[in-house]
Design a protein around this motif. Structure first.
Motif, PDB file in Angstrom:
ATOM      1  N   GLY A  88       0.819  -1.211   0.000  1.00  0.00           N
ATOM      2  CA  GLY A  88       0.000   0.000   0.000  1.00  0.00           C
ATOM      3  C   GLY A  88       0.849   1.256   0.000  1.00  0.00           C
ATOM      4  N   ALA A  89       1.936   1.232   0.767  1.00  0.00           N
ATOM      5  CA  ALA A  89       2.835   2.388   0.804  1.00  0.00           C
ATOM      6  C   ALA A  89       3.434   2.637  -0.572  1.00  0.00           C
ATOM      7  CB  ALA A  89       3.934   2.160   1.840  1.00  0.00           C
ATOM      8  N   HIS A  90       3.873   1.562  -1.225  1.00  0.00           N
ATOM      9  CA  HIS A  90       4.463   1.718  -2.553  1.00  0.00           C
ATOM     10  C   HIS A  90       3.442   2.233  -3.565  1.00  0.00           C
ATOM     11  CE1 HIS A  90       6.513   1.173  -6.271  1.00  0.00           C
ATOM     12  NE2 HIS A  90       5.622   0.281  -6.673  1.00  0.00           N
ATOM     13  N   LEU A  91       2.238   1.667  -3.553  1.00  0.00           N
ATOM     14  CA  LEU A  91       1.218   2.110  -4.497  1.00  0.00           C
ATOM     15  C   LEU A  91       0.866   3.581  -4.270  1.00  0.00           C
ATOM     16  CD1 LEU A  91      -1.154  -0.999  -4.528  1.00  0.00           C
ATOM     17  CD2 LEU A  91       0.485  -0.307  -6.294  1.00  0.00           C
ATOM     18  N   ALA A  92       0.794   3.978  -3.004  1.00  0.00           N
ATOM     19  CA  ALA A  92       0.494   5.375  -2.696  1.00  0.00           C
ATOM     20  C   ALA A  92       1.590   6.294  -3.234  1.00  0.00           C
ATOM     21  CB  ALA A  92       0.331   5.556  -1.192  1.00  0.00           C
ATOM     22  N   VAL A  93       2.845   5.882  -3.062  1.00  0.00           N
ATOM     23  CA  VAL A  93       3.955   6.667  -3.601  1.00  0.00           C
ATOM     24  C   VAL A  93       3.889   6.718  -5.121  1.00  0.00           C
ATOM     25  CG1 VAL A  93       6.463   6.709  -3.936  1.00  0.00           C
ATOM     26  CG2 VAL A  93       5.520   6.306  -1.656  1.00  0.00           C
ATOM     27  N   ALA A  94       3.728   5.563  -5.736  1.00  0.00           N
ATOM     28  CA  ALA A  94       3.750   5.483  -7.195  1.00  0.00           C
ATOM     29  C   ALA A  94       2.674   6.353  -7.836  1.00  0.00           C
ATOM     30  CB  ALA A  94       3.590   4.029  -7.636  1.00  0.00           C
ATOM     31  N   HIS A  95       1.517   6.435  -7.192  1.00  0.00           N
ATOM     32  CA  HIS A  95       0.397   7.153  -7.797  1.00  0.00           C
ATOM     33  C   HIS A  95       0.220   8.589  -7.308  1.00  0.00           C
ATOM     34  CE1 HIS A  95      -1.277   3.935 -10.258  1.00  0.00           C
ATOM     35  NE2 HIS A  95      -0.941   3.103  -9.287  1.00  0.00           N
TER      36      HIS A  95
END
Length: 211
Positions: free
Chosen positions: A104-111
């Motif tokens: 979730g942290a990565h997806l939040a960063v990526a988007h």
């Protein structure tokens, strides 16, 4: 007015952040699994399951529209825990913990990284990994160790923004009721963590912040 974006705004620390920032004059945007859980708070909220990329992408688009593309303080406060022996932890349970704490942290960063301008601040709520390497906390400890590494690398990749990893011990929130032991004495109150995040922003902090 400065704008904050809180991922995991309905959790114990997330709600404390909403209160602290709102009282300090911030405009707060929040992403939560169920935005209705934030109806009693001074916040603009959006529902998303943070381990699902389509949900996170939609939430980031909503945040971009609400913030007009400028988020001064970005916080990933979502997380999950399971108290179970590693040998008994199912693949689904393992994926759930990593989904909340790392994916979730990565997806939040990526988007949504593009919403944080140069000089903006990204904050992750992590943990003292060496203190949680305990029986029945294997999945949680492993996911927080992965988050530690992720944030360290991210800070080296986005040097025009500040990146802080808030490493906390136990916090008196509903999450810690899932732990396989009683809440330790001296556990932080959620408001203490929120106040530390606001101080870190004001003081220009970056790197690890140990509470």
């Amino acid at each position: 007015m400065q704008t904050a974006l809180i991922w995991g705004a309905a959790g114990g620390i997330g709600r404390a952040l909403v209160d602290t920032l709102s009282e300090s004059g911030w405009r707060v945007l929040g992403i939560a699994r169920d935005a209705a859980a934030l109806s009693d708070m001074d916040i603009e909220a959006y529902s998303a399951e943070l381990s699902r990329e389509a949900d996170v992408a939609a939430a980031a688009l909503w945040a971009a529209q609400q913030s007009e593309g400028a988020v001064n303080l970005w916080v990933y406060a979502a997380g999950d825990m399971i108290g179970k022996l590693l040998a008994d932890t199912t693949a689904g349970e393992w994926e759930r913990i990593f989904g909340a704490n790392v994916t979730g942290a990565h997806l939040a960063v990526a988007h949504s990284l593009a919403l944080v301008p140069a000089g903006g601040h990204l904050v992750f709520i992590g943990a003292y990994v060496d203190r949680i390497m305990l029986p029945k906390l294997g999945a949680y400890a492993a996911s927080k160790a992965a988050l530690d590494a992720y944030v360290t690398v991210l800070a080296k990749e986005v040097r025009d923004r500040r990146v802080t990893n808030v490493r906390v011990g136990a916090v008196d929130t509903p999450l810690w009721r899932k732990a396989p032991f009683r809440l330790p004495k001296g556990a932080h109150a959620p408001g203490d963590v929120a106040a530390a995040v606001l101080r870190a922003y004001a003081e220009g902090h970056k790197g690890n912040l140990d509470l």
